[in-house]
Design an enzyme around this catalytic site. Structure first.
Site, mmCIF file in Angstrom:
data_model
loop_
_atom_site.group_PDB
_atom_site.id
_atom_site.type_symbol
_atom_site.label_atom_id
_atom_site.label_comp_id
_atom_site.label_asym_id
_atom_site.label_seq_id
_atom_site.Cartn_x
_atom_site.Cartn_y
_atom_site.Cartn_z
ATOM 1 N N HIS A 152 -17.296 -11.457 -41.263
ATOM 2 C CA HIS A 152 -17.816 -10.202 -40.708
ATOM 3 C C HIS A 152 -17.030 -9.770 -39.482
ATOM 4 O O HIS A 152 -16.221 -10.515 -38.938
ATOM 5 C CB HIS A 152 -19.303 -10.352 -40.371
ATOM 6 C CG HIS A 152 -19.579 -11.412 -39.338
ATOM 7 N ND1 HIS A 152 -19.392 -11.218 -37.987
ATOM 8 C CD2 HIS A 152 -20.024 -12.686 -39.478
ATOM 9 C CE1 HIS A 152 -19.727 -12.319 -37.340
ATOM 10 N NE2 HIS A 152 -20.106 -13.235 -38.228
ATOM 11 N N CYS A 168 -20.026 -18.589 -39.136
ATOM 12 C CA CYS A 168 -19.305 -17.526 -39.840
ATOM 13 C C CYS A 168 -17.861 -17.402 -39.364
ATOM 14 O O CYS A 168 -17.470 -17.968 -38.360
ATOM 15 C CB CYS A 168 -20.010 -16.194 -39.624
ATOM 16 S SG CYS A 168 -21.657 -16.113 -40.347
#
Length: 192
Positions: A152, A168
């Protein structure tokens, strides 16, 4: 009227002054040379991977994210490859490695902390809406087949190039937007 004495430089004083000046001029370069010997260069940051070492075919595309060098390589189905700097998980315990794939894509995703994040940080909000400047997922997110793991964007650009995430892989918003547009659901992903 006071008469000024002529400016006279004696040979001995000149030689001593000149020698001191040469030493002063040479000293910074000597110090830099000594520092250079002890400076450790991070050459691994420029290492790229060959997709064939990790996958059989390009299929819908490939993403390889190297958590050591903090670089994401993205190949499209037609073989075009681009490289992006990333943020990576803070610790090995938060890092998941191996094969996965992109299962969903979201523009301006909302963010909710995982149960383990809420345990560690009970003061965190339950939900942050997409588009909110405080949203840690930035402007785009690629959802992986592993629960809670994403590739992301990030609003906090200081995180890129560092161990700074809770699991992440983060990219600058302009980079994730580019990857997002070029990535199909079903794209193969490997975190190493």
């Amino acid at each position: 009227m006071v008469e000024q004495a002529p400016f006279v430089i004696h040979r001995r004083r000149f030689v001593l002054a000149a020698a001191g000046g040469v030493i002063a001029l040479a000293a910074p370069s000597l110090l830099r040379a000594q520092e250079a010997e002890t400076t450790r260069r991070n050459l691994s940051s420029f290492r790229t991977h060959e997709w064939r070492d990790h996958f059989e075919t390009l299929d819908k595309g490939i993403i390889i994210s190297d958590t050591i060098t903090k670089v994401l390589q993205h190949w499209t189905a037609d073989g075009e490859m681009r490289i992006y700097p990333t943020s990576v998980p803070l610790t090995d315990e938060l890092t998941k490695r191996g094969y996965t794939e992109v299962v969903e894509k979201r523009e301006n995703p909302s963010w909710a902390p995982t149960p383990s994040m809420r345990e560690r940080n009970p003061e965190w909000p339950v939900l942050i809406s997409g588009g909110d400047p405080a949203n840690p997922l930035g402007t785009r997110a690629l959802y992986l087949s592993w629960q809670y793991y994403r590739i992301h964007g990030t609003q906090d650009t200081r995180k890129i190039g560092r161990k700074s995430s809770n699991g992440c892989i983060g990219l600058y918003n302009e980079h994730i937007e580019e990857v997002f547009d070029r990535t199909a659901v079903g794209t193969q992903v490997k975190l190493i």
